[in-house]
Design a protein around this motif. Structure first.
Motif, PDB file in Angstrom:
ATOM      1  N   ASP A 159     -13.971 -44.698  38.690  1.00 32.27           N
ATOM      2  CA  ASP A 159     -13.227 -44.857  37.449  1.00 32.27           C
ATOM      3  C   ASP A 159     -14.073 -44.362  36.287  1.00 32.27           C
ATOM      4  OD1 ASP A 159     -11.260 -46.004  38.945  1.00 32.27           O
ATOM      5  OD2 ASP A 159     -11.706 -48.064  38.360  1.00 32.27           O
ATOM      6  N   HIS A 160     -13.424 -43.623  35.375  1.00 31.60           N
ATOM      7  CA  HIS A 160     -14.111 -43.068  34.210  1.00 31.60           C
ATOM      8  C   HIS A 160     -13.211 -43.184  32.996  1.00 31.60           C
ATOM      9  CE1 HIS A 160     -17.364 -41.159  36.476  1.00 31.60           C
ATOM     10  NE2 HIS A 160     -16.447 -40.823  37.375  1.00 31.60           N
ATOM     11  N   ARG A 161     -13.825 -43.315  31.824  1.00 30.63           N
ATOM     12  CA  ARG A 161     -13.081 -43.259  30.572  1.00 30.63           C
ATOM     13  C   ARG A 161     -12.846 -41.803  30.213  1.00 30.63           C
ATOM     14  NH1 ARG A 161     -12.777 -47.924  27.504  1.00 30.63           N
ATOM     15  NH2 ARG A 161     -14.150 -49.595  28.202  1.00 30.63           N
ATOM     16  N   GLU A 162     -11.664 -41.512  29.660  1.00 31.69           N
ATOM     17  CA  GLU A 162     -11.352 -40.138  29.276  1.00 31.69           C
ATOM     18  C   GLU A 162     -12.240 -39.698  28.126  1.00 31.69           C
ATOM     19  OE1 GLU A 162      -7.195 -39.834  28.444  1.00 31.69           O
ATOM     20  OE2 GLU A 162      -6.740 -39.343  30.512  1.00 31.69           O
ATOM     21  N   SER A 163     -12.747 -38.474  28.219  1.00 31.84           N
ATOM     22  CA  SER A 163     -13.575 -37.881  27.177  1.00 31.84           C
ATOM     23  C   SER A 163     -13.531 -36.372  27.355  1.00 31.84           C
ATOM     24  CB  SER A 163     -15.017 -38.381  27.282  1.00 31.84           C
ATOM     25  OG  SER A 163     -15.625 -37.874  28.448  1.00 31.84           O
ATOM     26  N   PRO A 164     -13.932 -35.629  26.334  1.00 31.76           N
ATOM     27  CA  PRO A 164     -13.966 -34.174  26.486  1.00 31.76           C
ATOM     28  C   PRO A 164     -14.912 -33.724  27.606  1.00 31.76           C
ATOM     29  CG  PRO A 164     -14.099 -34.765  24.172  1.00 31.76           C
ATOM     30  CD  PRO A 164     -14.206 -36.035  24.965  1.00 31.76           C
ATOM     31  N   GLN A 165     -16.018 -34.432  27.799  1.00 35.46           N
ATOM     32  CA  GLN A 165     -16.958 -34.075  28.860  1.00 35.46           C
ATOM     33  C   GLN A 165     -16.319 -34.271  30.226  1.00 35.46           C
ATOM     34  OE1 GLN A 165     -17.695 -36.241  26.374  1.00 35.46           O
ATOM     35  NE2 GLN A 165     -19.110 -35.031  25.145  1.00 35.46           N
ATOM     36  N   LEU A 166     -15.597 -35.372  30.392  1.00 37.36           N
ATOM     37  CA  LEU A 166     -14.929 -35.643  31.661  1.00 37.36           C
ATOM     38  C   LEU A 166     -13.857 -34.592  31.939  1.00 37.36           C
ATOM     39  CD1 LEU A 166     -14.513 -37.493  34.117  1.00 37.36           C
ATOM     40  CD2 LEU A 166     -12.819 -38.714  32.761  1.00 37.36           C
ATOM     41  N   GLU A 167     -13.104 -34.208  30.920  1.00 35.47           N
ATOM     42  CA  GLU A 167     -12.072 -33.192  31.108  1.00 35.47           C
ATOM     43  C   GLU A 167     -12.667 -31.883  31.606  1.00 35.47           C
ATOM     44  OE1 GLU A 167      -9.685 -32.747  27.614  1.00 35.47           O
ATOM     45  OE2 GLU A 167      -9.271 -34.895  27.508  1.00 35.47           O
ATOM     46  N   GLY A 168     -13.816 -31.499  31.077  1.00 32.14           N
ATOM     47  CA  GLY A 168     -14.483 -30.282  31.524  1.00 32.14           C
ATOM     48  C   GLY A 168     -14.937 -30.380  32.963  1.00 32.14           C
ATOM     49  N   GLN A 169     -15.496 -31.529  33.338  1.00 31.95           N
ATOM     50  CA  GLN A 169     -15.928 -31.720  34.717  1.00 31.95           C
ATOM     51  C   GLN A 169     -14.738 -31.664  35.668  1.00 31.95           C
ATOM     52  OE1 GLN A 169     -17.953 -35.504  34.217  1.00 31.95           O
ATOM     53  NE2 GLN A 169     -19.933 -34.495  34.550  1.00 31.95           N
ATOM     54  N   LEU A 170     -13.640 -32.291  35.278  1.00 30.11           N
ATOM     55  CA  LEU A 170     -12.460 -32.307  36.142  1.00 30.11           C
ATOM     56  C   LEU A 170     -11.850 -30.919  36.270  1.00 30.11           C
ATOM     57  CD1 LEU A 170     -10.777 -35.643  35.049  1.00 30.11           C
ATOM     58  CD2 LEU A 170     -12.193 -35.203  37.066  1.00 30.11           C
ATOM     59  N   ARG A 171     -11.886 -30.132  35.212  1.00 28.06           N
ATOM     60  CA  ARG A 171     -11.388 -28.760  35.284  1.00 28.06           C
ATOM     61  C   ARG A 171     -12.226 -27.945  36.268  1.00 28.06           C
ATOM     62  NH1 ARG A 171     -10.295 -28.635  29.990  1.00 28.06           N
ATOM     63  NH2 ARG A 171     -12.430 -28.028  29.495  1.00 28.06           N
ATOM     64  N   HIS A 172     -13.509 -28.230  36.312  1.00 31.65           N
ATOM     65  CA  HIS A 172     -14.437 -27.497  37.170  1.00 31.65           C
ATOM     66  C   HIS A 172     -14.160 -27.753  38.658  1.00 31.65           C
ATOM     67  CE1 HIS A 172     -18.150 -25.240  37.579  1.00 31.65           C
ATOM     68  NE2 HIS A 172     -18.581 -26.124  38.453  1.00 31.65           N
ATOM     69  N   VAL A 173     -13.770 -28.974  39.003  1.00 30.62           N
ATOM     70  CA  VAL A 173     -13.563 -29.338  40.418  1.00 30.62           C
ATOM     71  C   VAL A 173     -12.127 -29.797  40.685  1.00 30.62           C
ATOM     72  CG1 VAL A 173     -15.973 -29.905  40.870  1.00 30.62           C
ATOM     73  CG2 VAL A 173     -14.443 -31.674  40.011  1.00 30.62           C
ATOM     74  N   ALA A 174     -11.177 -29.279  39.919  1.00 28.71           N
ATOM     75  CA  ALA A 174      -9.780 -29.716  40.030  1.00 28.71           C
ATOM     76  C   ALA A 174      -9.206 -29.496  41.428  1.00 28.71           C
ATOM     77  CB  ALA A 174      -8.926 -28.991  38.996  1.00 28.71           C
ATOM     78  N   HIS A 175      -9.707 -28.494  42.141  1.00 29.15           N
ATOM     79  CA  HIS A 175      -9.195 -28.197  43.479  1.00 29.15           C
ATOM     80  C   HIS A 175      -9.739 -29.148  44.546  1.00 29.15           C
ATOM     81  CE1 HIS A 175     -12.973 -26.088  42.957  1.00 29.15           C
ATOM     82  NE2 HIS A 175     -13.084 -25.978  44.262  1.00 29.15           N
ATOM     83  N   LEU A 176     -10.668 -30.026  44.166  1.00 29.06           N
ATOM     84  CA  LEU A 176     -11.280 -30.949  45.123  1.00 29.06           C
ATOM     85  C   LEU A 176     -10.901 -32.408  44.884  1.00 29.06           C
ATOM     86  CD1 LEU A 176     -14.904 -29.482  45.102  1.00 29.06           C
ATOM     87  CD2 LEU A 176     -13.083 -28.998  46.733  1.00 29.06           C
ATOM     88  N   VAL A 177     -10.316 -32.724  43.729  1.00 22.60           N
ATOM     89  CA  VAL A 177     -10.067 -34.115  43.359  1.00 22.60           C
ATOM     90  C   VAL A 177      -8.634 -34.315  42.882  1.00 22.60           C
ATOM     91  CG1 VAL A 177     -12.470 -34.488  42.674  1.00 22.60           C
ATOM     92  CG2 VAL A 177     -10.810 -33.802  40.959  1.00 22.60           C
ATOM     93  N   THR A 178      -8.205 -35.590  42.880  1.00 23.92           N
ATOM     94  CA  THR A 178      -6.972 -35.985  42.217  1.00 23.92           C
ATOM     95  C   THR A 178      -7.333 -36.991  41.139  1.00 23.92           C
ATOM     96  OG1 THR A 178      -6.541 -37.774  43.781  1.00 23.92           O
ATOM     97  CG2 THR A 178      -5.521 -35.645  44.243  1.00 23.92           C
ATOM     98  N   VAL A 179      -6.537 -37.015  40.079  1.00 23.40           N
ATOM     99  CA  VAL A 179      -6.785 -37.901  38.947  1.00 23.40           C
ATOM    100  C   VAL A 179      -5.535 -38.737  38.719  1.00 23.40           C
ATOM    101  CG1 VAL A 179      -7.385 -38.024  36.512  1.00 23.40           C
ATOM    102  CG2 VAL A 179      -8.298 -36.191  37.923  1.00 23.40           C
ATOM    103  N   THR A 180      -5.703 -40.076  38.659  1.00 20.06           N
ATOM    104  CA  THR A 180      -4.594 -40.974  38.383  1.00 20.06           C
ATOM    105  C   THR A 180      -5.007 -41.942  37.296  1.00 20.06           C
ATOM    106  OG1 THR A 180      -5.341 -42.446  40.149  1.00 20.06           O
ATOM    107  CG2 THR A 180      -3.642 -40.857  40.725  1.00 20.06           C
ATOM    108  N   PRO A 181      -4.069 -42.311  36.411  1.00 19.02           N
ATOM    109  CA  PRO A 181      -4.397 -43.298  35.383  1.00 19.02           C
ATOM    110  C   PRO A 181      -4.543 -44.684  36.018  1.00 19.02           C
ATOM    111  CG  PRO A 181      -2.110 -42.603  35.192  1.00 19.02           C
ATOM    112  CD  PRO A 181      -2.740 -41.760  36.255  1.00 19.02           C
ATOM    113  N   VAL A 182      -5.398 -45.496  35.414  1.00 15.24           N
ATOM    114  CA  VAL A 182      -5.647 -46.846  35.917  1.00 15.24           C
ATOM    115  C   VAL A 182      -4.911 -47.828  35.010  1.00 15.24           C
ATOM    116  CG1 VAL A 182      -7.389 -48.605  36.369  1.00 15.24           C
ATOM    117  CG2 VAL A 182      -7.881 -46.206  36.844  1.00 15.24           C
ATOM    118  N   ASP A 183      -4.078 -48.685  35.614  1.00 22.17           N
ATOM    119  CA  ASP A 183      -3.377 -49.702  34.838  1.00 22.17           C
ATOM    120  C   ASP A 183      -4.292 -50.879  34.576  1.00 22.17           C
ATOM    121  OD1 ASP A 183      -1.075 -48.212  34.929  1.00 22.17           O
ATOM    122  OD2 ASP A 183      -0.348 -49.171  36.763  1.00 22.17           O
TER     123      ASP A 183
END
Length: 64
Positions: A36-60
């Protein structure tokens, strides 16, 4: 800020060292592992880099 759950769904075998390092920085490293991670510009960049390897879901729930 919202929290997202990042789950690795594909192997990092055969990926570049940069992709492997990004997964490690996200707290991942094997298929099925989540972090679990808090959304931030740094996280968005990391997720863009490995988008083909991970899934992202919001946490309630509350942000702690």
């Amino acid at each position: 800020m919202t929290t997202v759950r990042v789950t690795q769904v594909r192997s990092n075998i055969g990926q570049s060292f940069r992709h492997e390092g990004t997964l490690r920085a996200l707290g991942l490293g094997r298929i099925g592992k989540s972090a679990d991670h808090r959304e931030s510009p740094q996280l968005e960049g990391q997720l863009r880099h490995v988008a083909h390897l991970v899934t992202v879901t919001p946490v309630d729930g509350k942000d702690a």
